[in-house]
Design a protein around this motif. Structure first.
Motif, PDB file in Angstrom:
ATOM      1  N   ARG A  10     106.447 -22.288  25.981  1.00 33.89           N
ATOM      2  CA  ARG A  10     107.397 -21.254  25.572  1.00 33.89           C
ATOM      3  C   ARG A  10     106.766 -19.876  25.808  1.00 33.89           C
ATOM      4  NH1 ARG A  10     112.089 -20.542  23.064  1.00 33.89           N
ATOM      5  NH2 ARG A  10     112.213 -18.982  21.445  1.00 33.89           N
ATOM      6  N   VAL A  11     107.517 -19.011  26.512  1.00 36.22           N
ATOM      7  CA  VAL A  11     107.013 -17.666  26.837  1.00 36.22           C
ATOM      8  C   VAL A  11     108.101 -16.658  26.489  1.00 36.22           C
ATOM      9  CG1 VAL A  11     106.084 -16.195  28.669  1.00 36.22           C
ATOM     10  CG2 VAL A  11     105.731 -18.668  28.781  1.00 36.22           C
ATOM     11  N   ILE A  12     107.737 -15.645  25.724  1.00 34.56           N
ATOM     12  CA  ILE A  12     108.712 -14.610  25.340  1.00 34.56           C
ATOM     13  C   ILE A  12     108.192 -13.281  25.882  1.00 34.56           C
ATOM     14  CG2 ILE A  12     109.857 -13.489  23.381  1.00 34.56           C
ATOM     15  CD1 ILE A  12     109.210 -16.122  21.843  1.00 34.56           C
ATOM     16  N   VAL A  13     109.020 -12.582  26.635  1.00 38.73           N
ATOM     17  CA  VAL A  13     108.548 -11.389  27.354  1.00 38.73           C
ATOM     18  C   VAL A  13     109.428 -10.190  27.030  1.00 38.73           C
ATOM     19  CG1 VAL A  13     108.002 -10.452  29.648  1.00 38.73           C
ATOM     20  CG2 VAL A  13     107.985 -12.927  29.294  1.00 38.73           C
ATOM     21  N   GLY A  14     108.814  -9.043  26.775  1.00 37.73           N
ATOM     22  CA  GLY A  14     109.602  -7.809  26.670  1.00 37.73           C
ATOM     23  C   GLY A  14     109.071  -6.847  25.632  1.00 37.73           C
ATOM     24  N   ALA A  15     109.591  -5.614  25.691  1.00 34.83           N
ATOM     25  CA  ALA A  15     109.203  -4.599  24.721  1.00 34.83           C
ATOM     26  C   ALA A  15     109.539  -5.103  23.317  1.00 34.83           C
ATOM     27  CB  ALA A  15     109.958  -3.305  25.006  1.00 34.83           C
ATOM     28  N   ASP A  16     108.588  -4.985  22.407  1.00 31.53           N
ATOM     29  CA  ASP A  16     108.756  -5.373  20.997  1.00 31.53           C
ATOM     30  C   ASP A  16     108.920  -6.878  20.780  1.00 31.53           C
ATOM     31  OD1 ASP A  16     108.540  -2.695  20.135  1.00 31.53           O
ATOM     32  OD2 ASP A  16     110.644  -2.349  20.660  1.00 31.53           O
ATOM     33  N   ALA A  17     108.578  -7.665  21.769  1.00 36.30           N
ATOM     34  CA  ALA A  17     108.690  -9.130  21.622  1.00 36.30           C
ATOM     35  C   ALA A  17     107.838  -9.651  20.467  1.00 36.30           C
ATOM     36  CB  ALA A  17     108.277  -9.817  22.928  1.00 36.30           C
ATOM     37  N   LEU A 174     104.565 -11.944  25.254  1.00 38.00           N
ATOM     38  CA  LEU A 174     104.057 -10.874  26.127  1.00 38.00           C
ATOM     39  C   LEU A 174     104.800  -9.574  25.833  1.00 38.00           C
ATOM     40  CD1 LEU A 174     103.931 -12.867  29.517  1.00 38.00           C
ATOM     41  CD2 LEU A 174     102.263 -12.835  27.664  1.00 38.00           C
ATOM     42  N   ASP A 175     104.209  -8.776  24.970  1.00 35.96           N
ATOM     43  CA  ASP A 175     104.800  -7.500  24.561  1.00 35.96           C
ATOM     44  C   ASP A 175     103.908  -6.390  25.113  1.00 35.96           C
ATOM     45  OD1 ASP A 175     105.641  -5.210  23.288  1.00 35.96           O
ATOM     46  OD2 ASP A 175     105.768  -6.121  21.294  1.00 35.96           O
ATOM     47  N   TYR A 176     104.339  -5.751  26.212  1.00 35.85           N
ATOM     48  CA  TYR A 176     103.448  -4.777  26.868  1.00 35.85           C
ATOM     49  C   TYR A 176     103.124  -3.596  25.967  1.00 35.85           C
ATOM     50  CZ  TYR A 176     107.571  -1.870  27.765  1.00 35.85           C
ATOM     51  OH  TYR A 176     108.683  -1.097  27.608  1.00 35.85           O
ATOM     52  N   LYS A 177     103.926  -3.376  24.921  1.00 34.66           N
ATOM     53  CA  LYS A 177     103.628  -2.244  24.034  1.00 34.66           C
ATOM     54  C   LYS A 177     102.296  -2.445  23.306  1.00 34.66           C
ATOM     55  CE  LYS A 177     108.086  -0.177  23.419  1.00 34.66           C
ATOM     56  NZ  LYS A 177     109.059   0.399  22.497  1.00 34.66           N
ATOM     57  N   LYS A 227      96.511   1.181  39.224  1.00 39.75           N
ATOM     58  CA  LYS A 227      96.107   2.594  39.319  1.00 39.75           C
ATOM     59  C   LYS A 227      96.937   3.444  38.357  1.00 39.75           C
ATOM     60  CE  LYS A 227      94.896   2.173  44.183  1.00 39.75           C
ATOM     61  NZ  LYS A 227      95.308   2.538  45.544  1.00 39.75           N
ATOM     62  N   SER A 228      98.237   3.194  38.326  1.00 40.90           N
ATOM     63  CA  SER A 228      99.100   3.986  37.433  1.00 40.90           C
ATOM     64  C   SER A 228      98.692   3.801  35.979  1.00 40.90           C
ATOM     65  CB  SER A 228     100.567   3.573  37.594  1.00 40.90           C
ATOM     66  OG  SER A 228     100.920   3.579  38.941  1.00 40.90           O
ATOM     67  N   ALA A 229      98.410   2.560  35.570  1.00 38.66           N
ATOM     68  CA  ALA A 229      98.036   2.300  34.170  1.00 38.66           C
ATOM     69  C   ALA A 229      96.700   2.960  33.847  1.00 38.66           C
ATOM     70  CB  ALA A 229      97.960   0.794  33.919  1.00 38.66           C
ATOM     71  N   TRP A 230      95.815   3.004  34.850  1.00 38.89           N
ATOM     72  CA  TRP A 230      94.497   3.615  34.624  1.00 38.89           C
ATOM     73  C   TRP A 230      94.632   5.135  34.503  1.00 38.89           C
ATOM     74  CZ3 TRP A 230      91.107   6.992  37.176  1.00 38.89           C
ATOM     75  CH2 TRP A 230      89.781   6.969  36.714  1.00 38.89           C
ATOM     76  N   HIS A 231      95.452   5.731  35.379  1.00 37.80           N
ATOM     77  CA  HIS A 231      95.602   7.197  35.339  1.00 37.80           C
ATOM     78  C   HIS A 231      96.404   7.647  34.121  1.00 37.80           C
ATOM     79  CE1 HIS A 231      93.636   8.342  39.076  1.00 37.80           C
ATOM     80  NE2 HIS A 231      94.181   7.284  39.640  1.00 37.80           N
ATOM     81  N   ASP A 232      97.391   6.847  33.726  1.00 36.64           N
ATOM     82  CA  ASP A 232      98.220   7.226  32.580  1.00 36.64           C
ATOM     83  C   ASP A 232      98.513   5.965  31.752  1.00 36.64           C
ATOM     84  OD1 ASP A 232     100.102   8.044  30.754  1.00 36.64           O
ATOM     85  OD2 ASP A 232     101.664   8.511  32.232  1.00 36.64           O
ATOM     86  N   GLY A 233      97.716   5.795  30.702  1.00 38.64           N
ATOM     87  CA  GLY A 233      97.818   4.582  29.869  1.00 38.64           C
ATOM     88  C   GLY A 233      99.172   4.419  29.205  1.00 38.64           C
ATOM     89  N   SER A 234      99.934   5.508  29.109  1.00 38.31           N
ATOM     90  CA  SER A 234     101.227   5.401  28.433  1.00 38.31           C
ATOM     91  C   SER A 234     102.362   5.056  29.410  1.00 38.31           C
ATOM     92  CB  SER A 234     101.551   6.715  27.712  1.00 38.31           C
ATOM     93  OG  SER A 234     101.700   7.740  28.672  1.00 38.31           O
ATOM     94  N   ASP A 235     102.028   4.830  30.677  1.00 38.91           N
ATOM     95  CA  ASP A 235     103.040   4.480  31.689  1.00 38.91           C
ATOM     96  C   ASP A 235     103.562   3.061  31.401  1.00 38.91           C
ATOM     97  OD1 ASP A 235     104.369   3.547  33.985  1.00 38.91           O
ATOM     98  OD2 ASP A 235     103.175   4.803  35.312  1.00 38.91           O
ATOM     99  N   GLU A 236     104.719   2.964  30.791  1.00 38.72           N
ATOM    100  CA  GLU A 236     105.223   1.665  30.303  1.00 38.72           C
ATOM    101  C   GLU A 236     105.519   0.697  31.438  1.00 38.72           C
ATOM    102  OE1 GLU A 236     108.142   1.737  27.241  1.00 38.72           O
ATOM    103  OE2 GLU A 236     106.843   2.902  25.926  1.00 38.72           O
ATOM    104  N   GLU A 237     106.061   1.219  32.548  1.00 40.04           N
ATOM    105  CA  GLU A 237     106.380   0.348  33.677  1.00 40.04           C
ATOM    106  C   GLU A 237     105.100  -0.290  34.223  1.00 40.04           C
ATOM    107  OE1 GLU A 237     109.439  -0.325  34.422  1.00 40.04           O
ATOM    108  OE2 GLU A 237     109.036  -1.522  36.224  1.00 40.04           O
ATOM    109  N   MET A 242     101.429  -4.913  34.717  1.00 38.99           N
ATOM    110  CA  MET A 242     100.067  -5.450  34.589  1.00 38.99           C
ATOM    111  C   MET A 242     100.041  -6.686  33.689  1.00 38.99           C
ATOM    112  SD  MET A 242      98.055  -3.907  36.553  1.00 38.99           S
ATOM    113  CE  MET A 242      96.541  -4.684  36.003  1.00 38.99           C
ATOM    114  N   LEU A 243     100.809  -6.649  32.603  1.00 44.74           N
ATOM    115  CA  LEU A 243     100.807  -7.804  31.688  1.00 44.74           C
ATOM    116  C   LEU A 243     101.429  -9.025  32.363  1.00 44.74           C
ATOM    117  CD1 LEU A 243     100.039  -8.777  28.869  1.00 44.74           C
ATOM    118  CD2 LEU A 243     102.269  -8.014  28.044  1.00 44.74           C
ATOM    119  N   MET A 244     102.523  -8.801  33.099  1.00 47.73           N
ATOM    120  CA  MET A 244     103.157  -9.922  33.806  1.00 47.73           C
ATOM    121  C   MET A 244     102.265 -10.402  34.956  1.00 47.73           C
ATOM    122  SD  MET A 244     105.401 -12.149  34.093  1.00 47.73           S
ATOM    123  CE  MET A 244     106.529 -11.735  32.770  1.00 47.73           C
ATOM    124  N   GLY A 245     101.636  -9.462  35.647  1.00 49.21           N
ATOM    125  CA  GLY A 245     100.727  -9.841  36.742  1.00 49.21           C
ATOM    126  C   GLY A 245      99.564 -10.665  36.225  1.00 49.21           C
TER     127      GLY A 245
END
Ligand SMILES: [Fe+2]
Length: 388
Positions: A10-17, A174-177, A227-237, A242-245
């Motif tokens: 069972r896998v649950i994915v998304g913001a605030d999961a 998997l809650d990327y937040k 690279k985007s996550a490293w340059h700007d940690g708040s980049d939600e996309e 990265m979490l799904m990858g």
């Protein structure tokens, strides 16, 4: 030839999961959960958020925040004692790979009598452990997806790995937040760990159609977002990708294998206390260069997937672009070399013989596209020392 697949049921994915954690625990029939985490998440109030969510669903929780670094047998035994003393019947992991590996190992020992050491190696666990729900807070180890744990032996300082179906979590949330607070250095090292999982799974001698699909998808997700996550940690996309990858790369390598980067990374980590993701990142360019002749078309495909090369280029040209691209990625993400990490040259050279011996006998080495000789492993360690 056949292959078999083990993935979390069972896998649950998304913001605030993460808000589903109480319902998931109830659905597993638990009454009291052991929440395994670390001091950072305790201080940040994240563990109390989870216990409140559990309480709202009618569950009690006991919190164990004793995972203070890379996991070892002592941390597992302490958590196990608490699990038993507090009469828990399920385990929730909130943290990175260290926390998740500790939680998965406690789960196995809660049901199977014996020592941690007895349940390392391949398919050594006879009975399934108690249920485990994982909430990863980093994007890298993929432990939320895998049948693998890595635990250090507190007495010998050796790293041990266990690979059994019982280590596959029951629920992965998997809650990327939860990943946005990762510092830059961890974003870089754990992100390249995930990229290494994808590359090594794809070029592994045990790769199959299913793992190929996920490995290439993971490379696509990671290539720009790291690279985007490293340059700007708040980049939600970027954090979401990265979490799904990392999850997809975890499933890929758990069902094929990793290779020589991981075989050589573990001794480097054990001798010089280099964190897992960082030692992989240090070794990835040199090991890739060495291994290309064993699977040139596969490495070329990775280069195209990373958009380092285009379809008009020959495999040979693509492979060259891949090596340059991996070195460039390390530079951009400020990955240290062993030298800039602070390891003295004399000390490094003194350890090369032992590190090479351990890497040569690691099980992953046999799944690498090219199986190295002992001397070739020593050469790769030498080349890596001041590579960046
Ligand atoms: Fe790894």
């Amino acid at each position: 030839m056949y292959f078999q697949l083990e993935i979390p049921p069972r896998v649950i994915v998304g913001a605030d999961a993460r808000k589903c954690v109480g319902t998931e625990a109830m659905n597993l029939g638990w009454s009291r959960a052991l929440l395994v985490s670390d001091p950072f998440h305790e201080k940040a109030g994240r563990t109390s958020e989870i216990t409140v969510l559990l309480s709202k669903a009618g569950l009690e929780a006991s919190t164990y925040c004793g995972v203070t670094g890379e996991p070892d047998t002592e941390m597992v035994i302490c958590g196990l004692k608490q699990f038993k003393a507090d009469k828990c019947d399920g385990i929730i992991a909130l943290g990175g790979g260290s926390v998740i590996d500790t939680a998965k190992t406690i789960s196995v020992l809660a049901v199977n009598d014996g020592t941690v050491q007895q349940f390392m190696g391949t398919d050594t666990v006879t009975k399934p452990g108690v249920g485990v729900i994982v909430l990863p807070t980093t994007s890298g180890t993929g432990s939320e997806a895998t049948r693998v744990v890595v635990i250090g032996d507190s007495q010998s300082n050796l790293k041990m790995s266990g690979r059994s179906k019982a280590y596959v979590p029951d629920v992965a949330i998997l809650d990327y937040k939860l990943t946005t607070s990762m510092p830059k250095s961890m974003t870089a090292a754990s992100g390249i760990d995930a990229l290494t999982h994808a590359i090594e799974a794809y070029v592994s001698k045990r790769a199959n159609d299913f793992t190929d699909l996920l490995a290439l998808s993971a490379v696509r997700l990671i290539r720009n977002s790291i690279k985007s996550a490293w340059h700007d940690g708040s980049d939600e996309e970027a954090r979401k990708n990265m979490l799904m990858g990392s999850f997809q790369a975890g499933i890929a390598f758990s069902n094929s294998s990793v290779g020589l980067v991981h075989s050589m990374s573990e001794p480097l980590g054990a001798c010089f206390h280099v964190p897992h993701g960082l030692s992989n990142a240090m070794l990835l360019p040199a090991v890739t260069k060495f291994s290309i002749t064993g699977a040139p078309s596969r490495y070329a495909e990775i280069a195209r997937c990373m958009e380092l090369a285009n379809s008009s280029m020959t495999d040979e040209e693509c492979c060259k672009m891949l090596i340059d691209g991996l070195l460039q990625l390390n530079r951009e993400l400020e990955i240290s070399s062993p030298k800039s990490f602070g390891i003295e040259n004399v000390c490094y050279e003194e350890h090369i013989e032992k590190m090479a011996k351990d890497a040569a006998t690691a099980s992953s080495t046999n799944n690498n596209p090219v199986i190295p000789t002992f001397d070739q492993i020593k050469e790769i360690y030498c080349e890596t020392y001041d590579a960046l």
